[in-house]
Write a protein that holds these residues in place. Structure first.
Motif, PDB file in Angstrom:
ATOM      1  N   ALA A  78       4.955 -14.120  -8.158  1.00 48.53           N
ATOM      2  CA  ALA A  78       5.500 -12.874  -7.631  1.00 48.53           C
ATOM      3  C   ALA A  78       5.150 -11.730  -8.589  1.00 48.53           C
ATOM      4  O   ALA A  78       4.666 -11.952  -9.698  1.00 48.53           O
ATOM      5  CB  ALA A  78       7.015 -12.993  -7.476  1.00 48.53           C
ATOM      6  N   ALA A  79       5.424 -10.513  -8.159  1.00 50.76           N
ATOM      7  CA  ALA A  79       5.126  -9.333  -8.964  1.00 50.76           C
ATOM      8  C   ALA A  79       5.826  -9.364 -10.315  1.00 50.76           C
ATOM      9  O   ALA A  79       5.318  -8.833 -11.298  1.00 50.76           O
ATOM     10  CB  ALA A  79       5.515  -8.073  -8.196  1.00 50.76           C
ATOM     11  N   ASP A  80       6.974 -10.016 -10.411  1.00 53.45           N
ATOM     12  CA  ASP A  80       7.712 -10.080 -11.675  1.00 53.45           C
ATOM     13  C   ASP A  80       7.239 -11.219 -12.576  1.00 53.45           C
ATOM     14  O   ASP A  80       7.822 -11.459 -13.629  1.00 53.45           O
ATOM     15  CB  ASP A  80       9.218 -10.207 -11.407  1.00 53.45           C
ATOM     16  CG  ASP A  80       9.600 -11.483 -10.666  1.00 53.45           C
ATOM     17  OD1 ASP A  80       8.722 -12.339 -10.419  1.00 53.45           O
ATOM     18  OD2 ASP A  80      10.788 -11.617 -10.317  1.00 53.45           O
ATOM     19  N   GLY A  81       6.172 -11.927 -12.178  1.00 51.85           N
ATOM     20  CA  GLY A  81       5.609 -12.995 -12.993  1.00 51.85           C
ATOM     21  C   GLY A  81       6.212 -14.368 -12.739  1.00 51.85           C
ATOM     22  O   GLY A  81       5.759 -15.364 -13.290  1.00 51.85           O
ATOM     23  N   ARG A  82       7.213 -14.427 -11.891  1.00 52.47           N
ATOM     24  CA  ARG A  82       7.879 -15.691 -11.561  1.00 52.47           C
ATOM     25  C   ARG A  82       6.981 -16.529 -10.649  1.00 52.47           C
ATOM     26  O   ARG A  82       6.420 -16.040  -9.687  1.00 52.47           O
ATOM     27  CB  ARG A  82       9.198 -15.354 -10.854  1.00 52.47           C
ATOM     28  CG  ARG A  82       9.999 -16.488 -10.334  1.00 52.47           C
ATOM     29  CD  ARG A  82      11.302 -15.974  -9.697  1.00 52.47           C
ATOM     30  NE  ARG A  82      11.104 -14.830  -8.809  1.00 52.47           N
ATOM     31  CZ  ARG A  82      10.848 -14.918  -7.509  1.00 52.47           C
ATOM     32  NH1 ARG A  82      10.767 -16.104  -6.933  1.00 52.47           N
ATOM     33  NH2 ARG A  82      10.683 -13.839  -6.775  1.00 52.47           N
ATOM     34  N   VAL A 133       0.803  -1.211   0.000  1.00 50.71           N
ATOM     35  CA  VAL A 133       0.000   0.000   0.000  1.00 50.71           C
ATOM     36  C   VAL A 133       0.845   1.274   0.000  1.00 50.71           C
ATOM     37  O   VAL A 133       0.515   2.237  -0.695  1.00 50.71           O
ATOM     38  CB  VAL A 133      -0.973  -0.003   1.213  1.00 50.71           C
ATOM     39  CG1 VAL A 133      -1.749   1.286   1.292  1.00 50.71           C
ATOM     40  CG2 VAL A 133      -1.908  -1.196   1.121  1.00 50.71           C
ATOM     41  N   GLU A 134       1.943   1.310   0.747  1.00 49.94           N
ATOM     42  CA  GLU A 134       2.728   2.530   0.882  1.00 49.94           C
ATOM     43  C   GLU A 134       3.231   3.022  -0.473  1.00 49.94           C
ATOM     44  O   GLU A 134       3.728   2.253  -1.285  1.00 49.94           O
ATOM     45  CB  GLU A 134       3.935   2.312   1.816  1.00 49.94           C
ATOM     46  CG  GLU A 134       3.579   2.371   3.287  1.00 49.94           C
ATOM     47  CD  GLU A 134       3.081   1.032   3.811  1.00 49.94           C
ATOM     48  OE1 GLU A 134       3.301   0.006   3.153  1.00 49.94           O
ATOM     49  OE2 GLU A 134       2.429   1.022   4.868  1.00 49.94           O
ATOM     50  N   GLY A 135       3.090   4.331  -0.715  1.00 46.81           N
ATOM     51  CA  GLY A 135       3.587   4.931  -1.947  1.00 46.81           C
ATOM     52  C   GLY A 135       2.762   4.580  -3.174  1.00 46.81           C
ATOM     53  O   GLY A 135       3.248   4.658  -4.287  1.00 46.81           O
ATOM     54  N   GLY A 136       1.523   4.175  -2.990  1.00 43.43           N
ATOM     55  CA  GLY A 136       0.669   3.745  -4.092  1.00 43.43           C
ATOM     56  C   GLY A 136       0.621   2.229  -4.150  1.00 43.43           C
ATOM     57  O   GLY A 136       1.537   1.550  -3.702  1.00 43.43           O
ATOM     58  N   LEU A 137      -0.447   1.693  -4.696  1.00 40.04           N
ATOM     59  CA  LEU A 137      -0.608   0.238  -4.746  1.00 40.04           C
ATOM     60  C   LEU A 137       0.381  -0.385  -5.723  1.00 40.04           C
ATOM     61  O   LEU A 137       0.491   0.038  -6.872  1.00 40.04           O
ATOM     62  CB  LEU A 137      -2.029  -0.131  -5.171  1.00 40.04           C
ATOM     63  CG  LEU A 137      -3.127   0.193  -4.174  1.00 40.04           C
ATOM     64  CD1 LEU A 137      -4.484  -0.172  -4.752  1.00 40.04           C
ATOM     65  CD2 LEU A 137      -2.902  -0.527  -2.865  1.00 40.04           C
ATOM     66  N   ARG A 138       1.109  -1.386  -5.241  1.00 46.21           N
ATOM     67  CA  ARG A 138       2.041  -2.152  -6.073  1.00 46.21           C
ATOM     68  C   ARG A 138       1.779  -3.623  -5.819  1.00 46.21           C
ATOM     69  O   ARG A 138       1.722  -4.056  -4.670  1.00 46.21           O
ATOM     70  CB  ARG A 138       3.500  -1.838  -5.711  1.00 46.21           C
ATOM     71  CG  ARG A 138       3.909  -0.411  -6.055  1.00 46.21           C
ATOM     72  CD  ARG A 138       5.310  -0.117  -5.548  1.00 46.21           C
ATOM     73  NE  ARG A 138       5.271  -0.042  -4.081  1.00 46.21           N
ATOM     74  CZ  ARG A 138       6.171  -0.579  -3.268  1.00 46.21           C
ATOM     75  NH1 ARG A 138       7.188  -1.252  -3.739  1.00 46.21           N
ATOM     76  NH2 ARG A 138       6.062  -0.447  -1.964  1.00 46.21           N
ATOM     77  N   ARG A 139       1.605  -4.385  -6.906  1.00 46.36           N
ATOM     78  CA  ARG A 139       1.328  -5.808  -6.736  1.00 46.36           C
ATOM     79  C   ARG A 139       2.539  -6.506  -6.126  1.00 46.36           C
ATOM     80  O   ARG A 139       3.657  -6.340  -6.578  1.00 46.36           O
ATOM     81  CB  ARG A 139       0.972  -6.471  -8.053  1.00 46.36           C
ATOM     82  CG  ARG A 139       0.433  -7.893  -7.829  1.00 46.36           C
ATOM     83  CD  ARG A 139      -0.047  -8.504  -9.083  1.00 46.36           C
ATOM     84  NE  ARG A 139       1.125  -8.993  -9.824  1.00 46.36           N
ATOM     85  CZ  ARG A 139       1.030  -9.777 -10.878  1.00 46.36           C
ATOM     86  NH1 ARG A 139      -0.122 -10.111 -11.359  1.00 46.36           N
ATOM     87  NH2 ARG A 139       2.125 -10.199 -11.478  1.00 46.36           N
ATOM     88  N   TYR A 140       2.294  -7.294  -5.087  1.00 43.41           N
ATOM     89  CA  TYR A 140       3.332  -8.045  -4.393  1.00 43.41           C
ATOM     90  C   TYR A 140       3.303  -9.509  -4.842  1.00 43.41           C
ATOM     91  O   TYR A 140       4.320 -10.063  -5.215  1.00 43.41           O
ATOM     92  CB  TYR A 140       3.109  -7.919  -2.884  1.00 43.41           C
ATOM     93  CG  TYR A 140       4.046  -8.723  -2.032  1.00 43.41           C
ATOM     94  CD1 TYR A 140       5.388  -8.392  -1.957  1.00 43.41           C
ATOM     95  CD2 TYR A 140       3.587  -9.794  -1.293  1.00 43.41           C
ATOM     96  CE1 TYR A 140       6.257  -9.129  -1.177  1.00 43.41           C
ATOM     97  CE2 TYR A 140       4.442 -10.537  -0.509  1.00 43.41           C
ATOM     98  CZ  TYR A 140       5.780 -10.199  -0.450  1.00 43.41           C
ATOM     99  OH  TYR A 140       6.636 -10.936   0.329  1.00 43.41           O
ATOM    100  N   GLN A 141       2.120 -10.120  -4.793  1.00 41.71           N
ATOM    101  CA  GLN A 141       1.920 -11.491  -5.250  1.00 41.71           C
ATOM    102  C   GLN A 141       0.492 -11.637  -5.740  1.00 41.71           C
ATOM    103  O   GLN A 141      -0.379 -10.855  -5.374  1.00 41.71           O
ATOM    104  CB  GLN A 141       2.155 -12.504  -4.132  1.00 41.71           C
ATOM    105  CG  GLN A 141       3.593 -12.695  -3.747  1.00 41.71           C
ATOM    106  CD  GLN A 141       3.779 -13.810  -2.741  1.00 41.71           C
ATOM    107  OE1 GLN A 141       2.890 -14.126  -1.961  1.00 41.71           O
ATOM    108  NE2 GLN A 141       4.956 -14.413  -2.734  1.00 41.71           N
ATOM    109  N   ALA A 142       0.277 -12.648  -6.555  1.00 44.74           N
ATOM    110  CA  ALA A 142      -1.069 -12.978  -7.014  1.00 44.74           C
ATOM    111  C   ALA A 142      -1.134 -14.484  -7.165  1.00 44.74           C
ATOM    112  O   ALA A 142      -0.104 -15.168  -7.178  1.00 44.74           O
ATOM    113  CB  ALA A 142      -1.367 -12.297  -8.347  1.00 44.74           C
ATOM    114  N   GLY A 143      -2.338 -14.998  -7.270  1.00 45.43           N
ATOM    115  CA  GLY A 143      -2.461 -16.434  -7.441  1.00 45.43           C
ATOM    116  C   GLY A 143      -3.881 -16.860  -7.685  1.00 45.43           C
ATOM    117  O   GLY A 143      -4.790 -16.033  -7.737  1.00 45.43           O
TER     118      GLY A 143
END
Length: 72
Positions: free
Chosen positions: A59-63, A34-44
């Motif tokens: 992970a956020a980089d698609g790995r 959340v800090e500094g704007g929303l940035r994806r950390y993980q998805a699944g």
């Protein structure tokens, strides 16, 4: 710098937001910093719920971080 909780356990100091989308045979999620704007950390997602299900976390980089087939 990490924060410390009871009994010396490290706790998360960054705020995170978890978004969940549940369908009829799947569940998808995203975790965002959340800090500094929303940035994806993980998805699944969990696919084919009720059959030969599969859990996949990326992970956020698609790995792919974790992938496993689940018993019905």
């Amino acid at each position: 710098m990490p924060a410390w909780g009871r009994k010396g356990q490290e706790v998360m100091s960054e705020h995170r937001l978890c978004v969940i989308n549940a369908g009829s045979s799947s569940l998808k999620f995203g975790v965002y910093l959340v800090e500094g704007g929303l940035r994806r950390y993980q998805a699944g997602e969990v696919e084919r719920i009720g059959g030969k299900s599969r859990l996949r976390v990326v992970a956020a980089d698609g790995r792919t971080v974790h992938e496993v087939e689940l018993a019905a």
